[in-house]
Design a protein around this motif. Structure first.
Motif, PDB file in Angstrom:
ATOM      1  N   PHE A   4       0.852  -1.135   0.146  1.00 48.35           N
ATOM      2  CA  PHE A   4      -0.214  -0.017   0.019  1.00 48.35           C
ATOM      3  C   PHE A   4       1.026   1.286   0.085  1.00 48.35           C
ATOM      4  O   PHE A   4       2.124   1.198   0.447  1.00 48.35           O
ATOM      5  CB  PHE A   4      -1.003  -0.097   1.291  1.00 48.35           C
ATOM      6  CG  PHE A   4      -1.943  -1.236   1.486  1.00 48.35           C
ATOM      7  CD1 PHE A   4      -2.375  -1.841   0.314  1.00 48.35           C
ATOM      8  CD2 PHE A   4      -2.431  -1.545   2.621  1.00 48.35           C
ATOM      9  CE1 PHE A   4      -3.280  -3.131   0.513  1.00 48.35           C
ATOM     10  CE2 PHE A   4      -3.136  -2.529   2.789  1.00 48.35           C
ATOM     11  CZ  PHE A   4      -3.446  -3.193   1.724  1.00 48.35           C
ATOM     12  N   TYR A   5       0.261   2.233  -0.565  1.00 46.05           N
ATOM     13  CA  TYR A   5       1.110   3.621  -0.442  1.00 46.05           C
ATOM     14  C   TYR A   5       0.472   4.649   0.427  1.00 46.05           C
ATOM     15  O   TYR A   5       1.095   5.280   1.122  1.00 46.05           O
ATOM     16  CB  TYR A   5       0.980   4.379  -1.816  1.00 46.05           C
ATOM     17  CG  TYR A   5       1.736   3.743  -3.021  1.00 46.05           C
ATOM     18  CD1 TYR A   5       2.935   4.550  -3.371  1.00 46.05           C
ATOM     19  CD2 TYR A   5       1.090   2.684  -3.721  1.00 46.05           C
ATOM     20  CE1 TYR A   5       3.609   3.773  -4.369  1.00 46.05           C
ATOM     21  CE2 TYR A   5       1.938   2.125  -4.696  1.00 46.05           C
ATOM     22  CZ  TYR A   5       3.113   2.942  -5.083  1.00 46.05           C
ATOM     23  OH  TYR A   5       3.823   2.341  -6.288  1.00 46.05           O
ATOM     24  N   ASN A   6      -1.099   4.520   0.734  1.00 50.09           N
ATOM     25  CA  ASN A   6      -1.544   5.569   1.378  1.00 50.09           C
ATOM     26  C   ASN A   6      -1.268   5.841   2.859  1.00 50.09           C
ATOM     27  O   ASN A   6      -1.339   4.869   3.607  1.00 50.09           O
ATOM     28  CB  ASN A   6      -3.046   5.400   1.219  1.00 50.09           C
ATOM     29  CG  ASN A   6      -3.633   5.508  -0.016  1.00 50.09           C
ATOM     30  OD1 ASN A   6      -3.041   6.059  -0.972  1.00 50.09           O
ATOM     31  ND2 ASN A   6      -4.839   4.690  -0.364  1.00 50.09           N
ATOM     32  N   ARG A  11      -4.696   9.685   3.328  1.00 51.79           N
ATOM     33  CA  ARG A  11      -6.186   9.364   3.332  1.00 51.79           C
ATOM     34  C   ARG A  11      -6.868  10.467   3.899  1.00 51.79           C
ATOM     35  O   ARG A  11      -8.004  10.638   3.231  1.00 51.79           O
ATOM     36  CB  ARG A  11      -6.248   8.356   4.589  1.00 51.79           C
ATOM     37  CG  ARG A  11      -6.330   6.707   4.112  1.00 51.79           C
ATOM     38  CD  ARG A  11      -6.619   5.997   5.143  1.00 51.79           C
ATOM     39  NE  ARG A  11      -5.368   5.648   5.732  1.00 51.79           N
ATOM     40  CZ  ARG A  11      -4.509   4.718   5.442  1.00 51.79           C
ATOM     41  NH1 ARG A  11      -4.851   3.833   4.525  1.00 51.79           N
ATOM     42  NH2 ARG A  11      -3.455   4.513   6.097  1.00 51.79           N
ATOM     43  N   GLU A  13      -6.320  13.746   3.138  1.00 49.16           N
ATOM     44  CA  GLU A  13      -6.427  14.540   1.911  1.00 49.16           C
ATOM     45  C   GLU A  13      -7.442  13.852   0.945  1.00 49.16           C
ATOM     46  O   GLU A  13      -8.557  14.788   0.186  1.00 49.16           O
ATOM     47  CB  GLU A  13      -5.135  14.749   1.401  1.00 49.16           C
ATOM     48  CG  GLU A  13      -4.174  15.804   1.781  1.00 49.16           C
ATOM     49  CD  GLU A  13      -2.864  15.788   1.087  1.00 49.16           C
ATOM     50  OE1 GLU A  13      -2.870  15.798  -0.088  1.00 49.16           O
ATOM     51  OE2 GLU A  13      -1.924  15.709   1.931  1.00 49.16           O
ATOM     52  N   MET A  14      -7.609  12.684   1.013  1.00 47.32           N
ATOM     53  CA  MET A  14      -8.397  11.836  -0.298  1.00 47.32           C
ATOM     54  C   MET A  14      -9.571  11.929   0.345  1.00 47.32           C
ATOM     55  O   MET A  14     -10.577  12.374  -0.682  1.00 47.32           O
ATOM     56  CB  MET A  14      -7.751  10.422  -0.442  1.00 47.32           C
ATOM     57  CG  MET A  14      -6.646  10.443  -1.186  1.00 47.32           C
ATOM     58  SD  MET A  14      -5.760   8.766  -0.981  1.00 47.32           S
ATOM     59  CE  MET A  14      -6.451   8.186  -2.501  1.00 47.32           C
ATOM     60  N   ALA A  17     -10.951  15.381  -0.367  1.00 52.01           N
ATOM     61  CA  ALA A  17     -11.471  15.800  -1.672  1.00 52.01           C
ATOM     62  C   ALA A  17     -12.752  14.973  -2.079  1.00 52.01           C
ATOM     63  O   ALA A  17     -13.532  15.600  -2.900  1.00 52.01           O
ATOM     64  CB  ALA A  17     -10.333  15.242  -2.631  1.00 52.01           C
ATOM     65  N   ILE A  18     -12.862  13.912  -1.406  1.00 59.05           N
ATOM     66  CA  ILE A  18     -13.941  12.943  -1.775  1.00 59.05           C
ATOM     67  C   ILE A  18     -15.428  13.603  -1.124  1.00 59.05           C
ATOM     68  O   ILE A  18     -16.466  13.603  -1.597  1.00 59.05           O
ATOM     69  CB  ILE A  18     -13.998  11.641  -1.251  1.00 59.05           C
ATOM     70  CG1 ILE A  18     -12.780  10.923  -2.137  1.00 59.05           C
ATOM     71  CG2 ILE A  18     -15.203  10.805  -1.434  1.00 59.05           C
ATOM     72  CD1 ILE A  18     -12.546   9.551  -1.498  1.00 59.05           C
ATOM     73  N   GLY A  19     -15.136  14.266   0.092  1.00 61.75           N
ATOM     74  CA  GLY A  19     -16.077  14.783   0.819  1.00 61.75           C
ATOM     75  C   GLY A  19     -16.899  13.602   1.661  1.00 61.75           C
ATOM     76  O   GLY A  19     -18.079  13.871   2.093  1.00 61.75           O
ATOM     77  N   ALA A  20     -15.840  12.903   2.209  1.00 56.87           N
ATOM     78  CA  ALA A  20     -16.254  11.870   3.024  1.00 56.87           C
ATOM     79  C   ALA A  20     -15.711  12.017   4.374  1.00 56.87           C
ATOM     80  O   ALA A  20     -14.525  12.523   4.536  1.00 56.87           O
ATOM     81  CB  ALA A  20     -16.103  10.384   2.419  1.00 56.87           C
ATOM     82  N   VAL A  23     -13.256   6.226   5.650  1.00 56.91           N
ATOM     83  CA  VAL A  23     -13.358   5.323   4.819  1.00 56.91           C
ATOM     84  C   VAL A  23     -14.511   4.320   4.988  1.00 56.91           C
ATOM     85  O   VAL A  23     -15.360   4.058   3.913  1.00 56.91           O
ATOM     86  CB  VAL A  23     -12.005   4.697   5.057  1.00 56.91           C
ATOM     87  CG1 VAL A  23     -12.150   3.204   4.069  1.00 56.91           C
ATOM     88  CG2 VAL A  23     -10.811   5.391   4.548  1.00 56.91           C
TER      89      VAL A  23
ATOM     90  N   TYR B 362     -11.298   8.570  -4.753  1.00 56.79           N
ATOM     91  CA  TYR B 362     -10.648   9.706  -4.887  1.00 56.79           C
ATOM     92  C   TYR B 362     -10.393  10.065  -6.309  1.00 56.79           C
ATOM     93  O   TYR B 362     -10.710  11.311  -6.507  1.00 56.79           O
ATOM     94  CB  TYR B 362      -9.359   9.407  -4.294  1.00 56.79           C
ATOM     95  CG  TYR B 362      -8.508  10.827  -4.469  1.00 56.79           C
ATOM     96  CD1 TYR B 362      -8.579  11.865  -3.805  1.00 56.79           C
ATOM     97  CD2 TYR B 362      -7.251  10.610  -5.336  1.00 56.79           C
ATOM     98  CE1 TYR B 362      -7.708  13.093  -4.170  1.00 56.79           C
ATOM     99  CE2 TYR B 362      -6.666  11.534  -5.594  1.00 56.79           C
ATOM    100  CZ  TYR B 362      -6.916  13.084  -4.949  1.00 56.79           C
ATOM    101  OH  TYR B 362      -5.933  13.910  -5.350  1.00 56.79           O
ATOM    102  N   ARG B 378     -20.259   8.169  -5.943  1.00 59.12           N
ATOM    103  CA  ARG B 378     -19.713   7.180  -5.045  1.00 59.12           C
ATOM    104  C   ARG B 378     -19.815   5.828  -5.827  1.00 59.12           C
ATOM    105  O   ARG B 378     -20.319   5.714  -6.718  1.00 59.12           O
ATOM    106  CB  ARG B 378     -20.440   7.204  -3.656  1.00 59.12           C
ATOM    107  CG  ARG B 378     -20.345   8.399  -2.728  1.00 59.12           C
ATOM    108  CD  ARG B 378     -19.028   8.524  -1.986  1.00 59.12           C
ATOM    109  NE  ARG B 378     -18.595   9.863  -1.419  1.00 59.12           N
ATOM    110  CZ  ARG B 378     -19.102  10.014  -0.322  1.00 59.12           C
ATOM    111  NH1 ARG B 378     -19.831   9.196   0.200  1.00 59.12           N
ATOM    112  NH2 ARG B 378     -18.960  11.314   0.148  1.00 59.12           N
TER     113      ARG B 378
END
Lengths: 461, 484
Positions: A4-6, A11, A13-14, A17-20, A23, B362, B378
């Motif tokens: 994995f990278y994240n 996480r 930041e992502m 951006a998603i607005g969630a 996870v 994302y 989504r």
């Protein structure tokens, strides 16, 4: 986890951006009562060091062709695999790519598929080869289904007992739900009896399915079988041994309509049964009923020769329930191995491999049958395999004794053929040495072999 | 730097008298062929195989390899294919002689390590699926589908029920209806709603006691979890049918939800996708299936069983459908999948799903303003955008974008599947990619949209070949190099 990278920052930041908020929120379309409330139990996590130790220990419990001398065959063989095959197949540009849907960035795979098809048609004398199917057994089943479709007959399929029992079992499973019956013809003399074939042929027979050389290693009478089959208006489906074609007539030479094979012999390791290579070829007139991927030659916008997947209107992703088959795989990596193997061997090398199998198996036959305890089960000419009978009927004991001396001496046939429960199927490839064959004889007969010790330590090629 | 000679065919490199491999001279007496085999069985001429020395073979195939994009060289967001990183440790461990050089018909006592691993694999897949019985034999996902449908047919035959129909949604993989045909069933298509989910009313209207199986992909091919899956399964079960879960998209729900818990009776895994393959240029895969207890007796033979600490292959399965191939299965693929599962463990597998879903959402968020996703903002592990707006406004298609992305150094997403979305572009990032890569991909898509449409329409411009003439290939098929 190592792949994995994240990071936590990523996480955050992502998610922003998603607005969630989390996870978990991304999984809210899964009703809460259907979600797991505990971790999966699949054993403790192993780091690379631990995994290497663990799998190494499991592998260490297995006998294999590197620490035993292997006389087992029956569709999977200990042939020599040249280093170039392993080296080319370990190029990750080959093994980490996928189906060449984007031809512009897949010319390597597509040209290999085209070269594979070309090599296989040259090897078999057949008009067309596809880019391969799963293995010898499923290739046989696909070939029989194809023959039913091409012949427009769906009453019966004939196959002698001398066809690999697992190939026949596979065909039978595939036919179970479509109404066509597999009729098994006896092979009491170790090959199909032509009179039995004549008697069974009628106008409801879609095809005759023959293995040549057959499961017992014996040669079938292909020209006569082809004549009888075609006179009855049925198609001839053949399962061949690619290595045998260094010496024997090709399926195209004796008139096969569809020819298939287990291609493992062409540079693929035995790896406990798979993945292997299902070779599949046919006459030109049947190509639009052929299952599986096919590469074809064309040109790009500049007129340069290039290759694409072609005749795709046969396939499931376009034709859905009307497709020639559901298959959506070719064994690309093993087709590559076969391509490199056949290129490396060339006509002369393949002939040497083929002749090595023949001559060494004959030597083994002569040696073992010089002991009165053992006899050939069948009188037919054989290629690289043969069936010996232990007249004292102690097959399992013999195998256990041989194993103690580091030899895998043969395959007991009783599981498939109760009448042959005192028999062993023995394969002798070009890799076997005279010393190994002598040690094999000694291990079965109890004769002394001065150099036995060396064989258990023989280095693996 | 590219070697232009690499595009010559191996046959064009052949010169009479050259050769690669040599076999040792015979160490046994050599008899004349005619003395050993009937004259009529022998080849009349030498095989027309190429004659090429080893260095030329190596250069030829090595150069060909450089004409491919691959996971190890490029970002490969090919929807539905789960092109994740292929761990090198798995390659090395699968190549141990005790794995690689094992004959498939060795006695059980000589393969205890192999059988233990396969037994544990059966158990791991049962745990991950929530379905208790596993068969490792099928060679690919489509082969698993076919096997499971044959198991279903045997089950209904055993019950004395005559069921003829298999239902599949219109968004399903083409293999689903093709497998149904091969297993002797008639396919009935279920419509999707505008939201991309199974249309419950259409499903109800097509359910009757002739329905054997509903084949469903969940998350579906639009990257959406079917929220009504439990109700869907109940409806099928009420008419006595079975639910088959196409496991192509398991990467999205590993450790989060289990098909057995949401109503599936049978499913296949794609270890070459979910458990990191590798894909091998189009194969090999594997297609192990998991089923409920009532279907277990019909699974193919043999199964690995454990008795008193000893593992063996059990062939005594009288109600089994038989075999679907020769030998045990695609063991080499399963060994890699086992390594993958053990590397992650239970919690790690859930993190696979979480990161795959996070990455997909994302990337969707970065592209949504330029690539409309008809089914919403989504997704699970992948999403399907539609390029039909571009087609109208800019004059280029989903395929044009796919081709132009190649010039930017990205493998194209899947295009024109599923068939239910016009000009579809299906993007699956996978969990083994970084935010930077996803940003670069989104930036490339946006840059392309600002380009001269003709440049896009004529793409790619920097690949080893330009667009091939596929019509010519199909109309005048040349599928092998003729012998001159």
């Amino acid at each position: 986890m190592p792949y994995f990278y994240n990071t936590d920052d990523d996480r955050r930041e992502m998610l922003e951006a998603i607005g969630a908020a989390s996870v978990d929120e991304l999984f809210q379309s899964i009703p809460a009562d259907l979600r797991m409330d505990r971790p999966l139990e699949v054993g403790p996590v192993l780091t690379e060091v631990e995994l290497t130790r663990h799998v190494g220990a499991l592998a260490g419990q297995n006998a294999h062709a590197g620490n035993h001398v292997c006389f087992l065959g029956g569709g999977s063989y200990d042939h020599f695999v040249p280093a170039v095959v392993d080296m080319i197949a370990s190029r990750s540009e080959f093994y980490t790519s996928y189906t060449p849907y984007q031809a512009e960035v897949s010319q390597g795979n597509l040209q290999v598929m085209f070269e594979y098809q070309s090599l296989i048609t040259r090897l078999t004398g057949m008009d067309v080869s596809n880019a391969s199917v799963y293995d010898g057994g499923s290739a046989a089943a696909e070939a029989v289904l194809m023959a039913i479709s091409c012949s427009k007959r769906d009453g019966r399929v004939l196959a002698p007992e001398s066809v690999h029992p697992e190939y026949r079992a596979t065909v039978e499973t595939y036919l179970e739900n479509i109404g066509t019956r597999l009729e098994t013809l006896p092979a009491t003399a170790g090959r199909l009896d032509l009179e039995q074939l004549s008697a069974a042929l009628a106008d409801d027979v879609a095809c005759v399915f023959i293995q040549h050389p057959n499961f017992f290693g014996a040669l079938e009478e292909m020209e006569e079988i082809a004549r009888l089959t075609h006179e009855a208006g049925a198609l001839l489906v053949v399962s061949f041994d690619p290595i045998s074609l260094g010496l024997l007539q090709r399926p195209g030479d004796y008139g096969a309509d569809i020819a298939v094979a287990e291609g493992q012999s062409l540079g693929t390791p035995m790896q406990f049964g798979g993945p292997y290579l299902g070779i599949m070829t046919c006459k030109q007139e049947f190509v639009r009923r052929m299952p599986g991927r096919i590469a074809g030659e064309t040109v790009d916008r500049e007129g340069r020769r290039c290759f694409v997947l072609t005749l795709q209107t046969r396939e499931q992703h376009i034709r859905r329930e009307k497709a020639t088959s559901n298959i959506c795989t070719n064994q690309g990596l093993f087709a590559l191995r076969a391509t490199v193997y056949l290129s490396q061997m060339g006509p002369q090398g393949l002939r040497e491999v083929s002749n090595g199998c023949l001559q060494k198996s004959r030597y083994a036959i002569e040696r073992i049958t010089s002991n009165p305890r053992f006899e050939l089960a069948f009188a037919q000419p054989t290629f690289k395999e043969f069936v010996i009978r232990d007249t004292q009927n102690q097959v399992e004991q013999l195998l256990a004794t041989s194993r103690e001396t580091g030899i895998l001496a043969g395959i007991p046939l009783g599981r498939w053929y109760p009448d042959l429960d005192d028999c062993l199927l023995v394969a002798v490839t070009e890799k076997r040495t005279r010393e190994e064959i002598d040690a094999w004889v000694a291990s079965l007969t109890g004769e002394t072999s001065a150099r036995k010790e060396q064989h258990t330590n023989c280095c693996h090629a | 730097m590219r070697n232009t000679r690499s595009t010559q065919l191996i046959f064009e490199l052949s010169r009479p008298g050259r050769r690669g491999g040599h076999m040792p001279s015979l160490d046994v007496p050599e008899a004349a062929l005619e003395a050993l085999l009937p004259a009529g069985s022998l080849a009349k001429a030498a095989l027309p195989l190429p004659e090429v020395p080893e260095p030329e073979i190596v250069r030829h195939f090595t150069n060909l390899s450089t004409l491919n994009m691959s996971v190890d060289t490029h970002y490969y967001p090919l929807g539905s294919c789960t092109m994740k990183y292929n761990a090198k440790r798995n390659e090395r461990l699968a190549s141990l002689p005790g794995m690689l050089d094992v004959h498939p018909l060795q006695p059980d006592e000589t393969i205890q390590g192999m059988l233990q691993m396969m037994y544990e694999m059966q158990q791991a897949l049962a745990e991950i699926s929530g379905l208790p019985a596993t068969c490792l034999q099928p060679a690919a996902g489509a082969h698993g589908e076919l096997t499971a449908l044959m198991v279903a047919a045997a089950y209904f035959r055993d019950l004395g029920e005559k069921r003829t129909k298999v239902l599949t949604p219109d968004s399903s993989h083409g293999t689903n209806p093709a497998s149904a045909t091969m297993a002797g069933f008639k396919t009935v298509t279920i419509k999707s709603t505008a939201q991309g989910l199974v249309d419950l009313e259409d499903l109800k209207s097509k359910l009757d006691e002739e329905v054997a199986v509903l084949m469903i992909t969940n998350p579906n091919t639009l990257g959406l979890f079917e929220p009504n899956i439990a109700e869907v399964a109940d409806l099928v079960h009420q008419v006595g049918g079975l639910v088959y879960l196409d496991g192509a998209n398991m990467n999205a729900i590993l450790g989060v939800a289990r098909p057995g818990d949401f109503g599936a009776d049978m499913m296949h895994f794609n270890p070459h996708k979910t458990f990191s393959g590798p894909h091998g240029g189009g194969g090999p895969g594997a297609g192990p299936i998991c089923v409920t207890d009532k279907l277990e007796p019909f699974l193919p033979s043999p199964a690995v069983v454990k008795q008193d600490g000893v593992y063996r292959l059990d062939y005594e399965r009288p109600r089994s459908i038989g075999r679907v191939r020769s030998f045990f299965g695609n063991t080499g693929v399963l060994v890699r999948a086992y390594c993958y599962i053990r590397t992650h463990g239970g919690a790690g597998l859930r993190q696979v799903a979480e990161n795959a879903v996070l990455n997909a959402n994302y990337l969707l968020s970065q592209l949504a303003d330029v690539l409309p996703v008809p089914q919403g903002n989504r997704c699970m592990h992948e999403f399907v955008g539609s390029a039909s707006k571009w087609k109208a406004e800019l004059g280029f298609t989903a395929m044009d974008l796919a081709k132009r992305l190649l010039d930017y150094g990205f493998h194209a997403p899947t295009v024109y599947f599923p068939l239910t979305v016009r000009e579809s572009i299906m993007v699956e990032p996978t969990e083994t990619e970084s935010k930077e890569t996803l940003d670069a991909f989104a930036a490339a898509v946006k840059a392309i949209l600002a380009e001269d449409p003709e440049l896009v329409h004529s793409a790619p411009h920097s690949t080893p070949i330009s667009r091939p003439d596929e019509v010519r290939a199909a109309r005048q098929p040349v599928t092998s190099c003729p012998v001159l």
